[in-house]
Scaffold this motif. Structure first.
Motif, short mmCIF file in Angstrom:
data_model
loop_
_atom_site.label_atom_id
_atom_site.label_comp_id
_atom_site.label_asym_id
_atom_site.label_seq_id
_atom_site.Cartn_x
_atom_site.Cartn_y
_atom_site.Cartn_z
N PHE A 167 0.83 -1.20 0.00
CA PHE A 167 0.00 0.00 0.00
C PHE A 167 0.87 1.26 0.00
O PHE A 167 0.59 2.22 -0.73
CB PHE A 167 -0.92 0.02 1.23
CG PHE A 167 -1.96 -1.06 1.23
CD1 PHE A 167 -2.66 -1.38 0.07
CD2 PHE A 167 -2.24 -1.76 2.39
CE1 PHE A 167 -3.63 -2.37 0.07
CE2 PHE A 167 -3.21 -2.75 2.40
CZ PHE A 167 -3.90 -3.07 1.24
N SER A 168 1.92 1.25 0.82
CA SER A 168 2.80 2.42 0.90
C SER A 168 3.53 2.64 -0.43
O SER A 168 3.70 3.77 -0.88
CB SER A 168 3.81 2.23 2.03
OG SER A 168 3.17 2.12 3.28
N VAL A 169 3.95 1.54 -1.05
CA VAL A 169 4.61 1.64 -2.35
C VAL A 169 3.64 2.19 -3.38
O VAL A 169 3.98 3.05 -4.20
CB VAL A 169 5.16 0.27 -2.79
CG1 VAL A 169 5.74 0.37 -4.21
CG2 VAL A 169 6.24 -0.21 -1.82
N CYS A 170 2.40 1.71 -3.34
CA CYS A 170 1.37 2.17 -4.27
C CYS A 170 1.18 3.68 -4.16
O CYS A 170 1.16 4.39 -5.18
CB CYS A 170 0.05 1.45 -4.00
SG CYS A 170 -1.35 2.01 -4.98
N LYS A 171 1.05 4.17 -2.94
CA LYS A 171 0.83 5.61 -2.74
C LYS A 171 1.99 6.44 -3.26
O LYS A 171 1.80 7.48 -3.87
CB LYS A 171 0.58 5.89 -1.25
CG LYS A 171 -0.80 5.49 -0.78
CD LYS A 171 -1.12 6.02 0.61
CE LYS A 171 -0.40 5.25 1.69
NZ LYS A 171 -0.87 5.65 3.05
N GLN A 172 3.22 5.95 -3.02
CA GLN A 172 4.39 6.71 -3.46
C GLN A 172 4.53 6.67 -4.98
O GLN A 172 4.86 7.69 -5.61
CB GLN A 172 5.65 6.17 -2.81
CG GLN A 172 6.89 7.03 -3.03
CD GLN A 172 6.72 8.43 -2.46
OE1 GLN A 172 6.28 8.61 -1.32
NE2 GLN A 172 7.04 9.43 -3.26
N LEU A 173 4.28 5.51 -5.58
CA LEU A 173 4.35 5.41 -7.05
C LEU A 173 3.33 6.33 -7.70
O LEU A 173 3.62 7.00 -8.69
CB LEU A 173 4.11 3.97 -7.50
CG LEU A 173 5.22 2.95 -7.22
CD1 LEU A 173 4.78 1.57 -7.72
CD2 LEU A 173 6.52 3.35 -7.87
N ARG A 174 2.11 6.34 -7.16
CA ARG A 174 1.07 7.19 -7.72
C ARG A 174 1.42 8.67 -7.55
O ARG A 174 1.13 9.49 -8.43
CB ARG A 174 -0.27 6.88 -7.05
CG ARG A 174 -1.45 7.70 -7.55
CD ARG A 174 -1.68 7.52 -9.04
NE ARG A 174 -2.13 6.19 -9.36
CZ ARG A 174 -1.78 5.55 -10.47
NH1 ARG A 174 -0.97 6.11 -11.33
NH2 ARG A 174 -2.23 4.33 -10.72
N LYS A 175 2.07 9.01 -6.44
CA LYS A 175 2.50 10.39 -6.22
C LYS A 175 3.56 10.80 -7.23
O LYS A 175 3.56 11.92 -7.74
CB LYS A 175 3.05 10.54 -4.80
CG LYS A 175 3.50 11.96 -4.46
CD LYS A 175 4.02 12.03 -3.03
CE LYS A 175 4.51 13.43 -2.69
NZ LYS A 175 5.03 13.51 -1.30
N ASN A 176 4.46 9.86 -7.53
CA ASN A 176 5.57 10.16 -8.45
C ASN A 176 5.14 10.14 -9.91
O ASN A 176 5.75 10.82 -10.75
CB ASN A 176 6.72 9.17 -8.25
CG ASN A 176 7.36 9.29 -6.88
OD1 ASN A 176 7.20 10.29 -6.19
ND2 ASN A 176 8.07 8.24 -6.48
N ASP A 177 4.15 9.33 -10.23
CA ASP A 177 3.77 9.13 -11.64
C ASP A 177 2.26 8.93 -11.72
O ASP A 177 1.74 7.89 -11.33
CB ASP A 177 4.49 7.92 -12.23
CG ASP A 177 4.26 7.74 -13.71
OD1 ASP A 177 3.35 8.38 -14.26
OD2 ASP A 177 4.99 6.94 -14.34
N LYS A 178 1.56 9.94 -12.20
CA LYS A 178 0.09 9.88 -12.28
C LYS A 178 -0.39 8.87 -13.31
O LYS A 178 -1.54 8.43 -13.27
CB LYS A 178 -0.48 11.26 -12.62
CG LYS A 178 -0.14 12.34 -11.61
CD LYS A 178 -0.72 12.03 -10.25
CE LYS A 178 -0.43 13.17 -9.27
NZ LYS A 178 -0.92 12.86 -7.92
N GLN A 179 0.46 8.49 -14.27
CA GLN A 179 0.00 7.66 -15.38
C GLN A 179 0.41 6.20 -15.26
O GLN A 179 -0.07 5.37 -16.04
CB GLN A 179 0.52 8.23 -16.70
CG GLN A 179 -0.08 9.60 -17.02
CD GLN A 179 0.43 10.15 -18.34
OE1 GLN A 179 1.56 9.88 -18.74
NE2 GLN A 179 -0.39 10.91 -19.03
N ILE A 180 1.28 5.85 -14.32
CA ILE A 180 1.70 4.46 -14.19
C ILE A 180 0.49 3.58 -13.83
O ILE A 180 -0.38 3.98 -13.06
CB ILE A 180 2.81 4.31 -13.12
CG1 ILE A 180 3.38 2.88 -13.14
CG2 ILE A 180 2.29 4.68 -11.74
CD1 ILE A 180 4.60 2.72 -12.23
N GLY A 181 0.42 2.39 -14.41
CA GLY A 181 -0.63 1.45 -14.06
C GLY A 181 -0.21 0.64 -12.84
O GLY A 181 0.96 0.24 -12.74
#
Length: 229
Positions: A62-76
């Protein structure tokens, strides 16, 4: 094909996922914990889709998901969750995940989910927008919503997946088998009638005259086609 980040601490599962994704033509970046996944996401260029296990030592999925989404709005982002943990699915989707796959899973199901999400991500990057326009229709790719002439059309998840498939492949005849594989998954063993039933419902929502459809054309004895002219 695209580049996929696989975060899974169990080596056997991680290798299993990697083998099947590579067979499907993807480049795979492996990570055994959250720290490594975040580090590689910063140094690896153009990661298209991340597959994240929820239960991990240290930084969880979950924490990784939140950080990835913060860094990249378009990553799936696809979360791997335990079949009995319904709350994992809800939590993952609420913090930015696009989809989830429950364990145990079949390789064909996972690859089908990755394929669908990869197509959406590439479209977002190509258009540099969260929206896709075609005729009177506008599809919100992140919000999974459809508009016609500016008015929202309420769709079920299956109906949205159908309209998304049609809009991505305009004027192409799609067999019922093609549609089932893309929308229900390659492991679906139901009847082809499910396609016809959902197409009929979708026509009632988007067509001006459902009995004389302008957009979803029947290809007799085969399937359906989305018409743009």
């Amino acid at each position: 094909m695209g580049k996929i980040l696989v975060l899974e601490d169990e080596e056997s599962i991680r290798k299993f996922i990697k083998i099947n994704l590579k067979r499907a033509g993807y480049e795979v970046i492996e990570a055994v914990d959250g720290e490594e996944a975040l580090q590689k996401s910063l140094y690896e260029s153009e990661i298209d889709v991340a597959i994240l296990d929820v239960m991990l030592p240290g930084i969880d999925g979950f924490s990784v998901c939140k950080q990835l989404r913060k860094n990249d709005k378009q990553i799936g982002i696809i979360m791997l969750t335990a079949r009995t943990q319904e709350i994992d699915k809800i939590t993952g989707l609420s913090i930015g995940a696009d989809d989830y796959v429950t364990k145990p899973f079949s390789p064909s199901e996972l690859v089908a989910r990755v394929d669908a999400l990869y197509r959406r991500v590439k479209l977002l990057k190509k258009n540099k927008s969260d929206y896709f326009m075609q005729g009177p229709f506008k599809i919100d790719l992140k919000g999974r919503q459809l508009y016609k002439n500016g008015k929202i059309i309420e769709l079920t998840p299956i109906e949205y997946d159908l309209i998304y498939l049609f809009l991505m492949k305009p004027n192409k005849a799609l067999s019922r088998n093609d549609i089932i594989d893309s929308v229900w998954g390659k492991d679906y063993f139901g009847y082809y009638k499910a396609v016809d039933v959902n197409i009929r419902r979708l026509r009632k929502k988007i067509e001006d005259n459902p009995s004389e459809p302008k957009y979803i054309e029947t290809v007799w004895g085969y399937g359906y086609r989305w018409k743009t002219n």
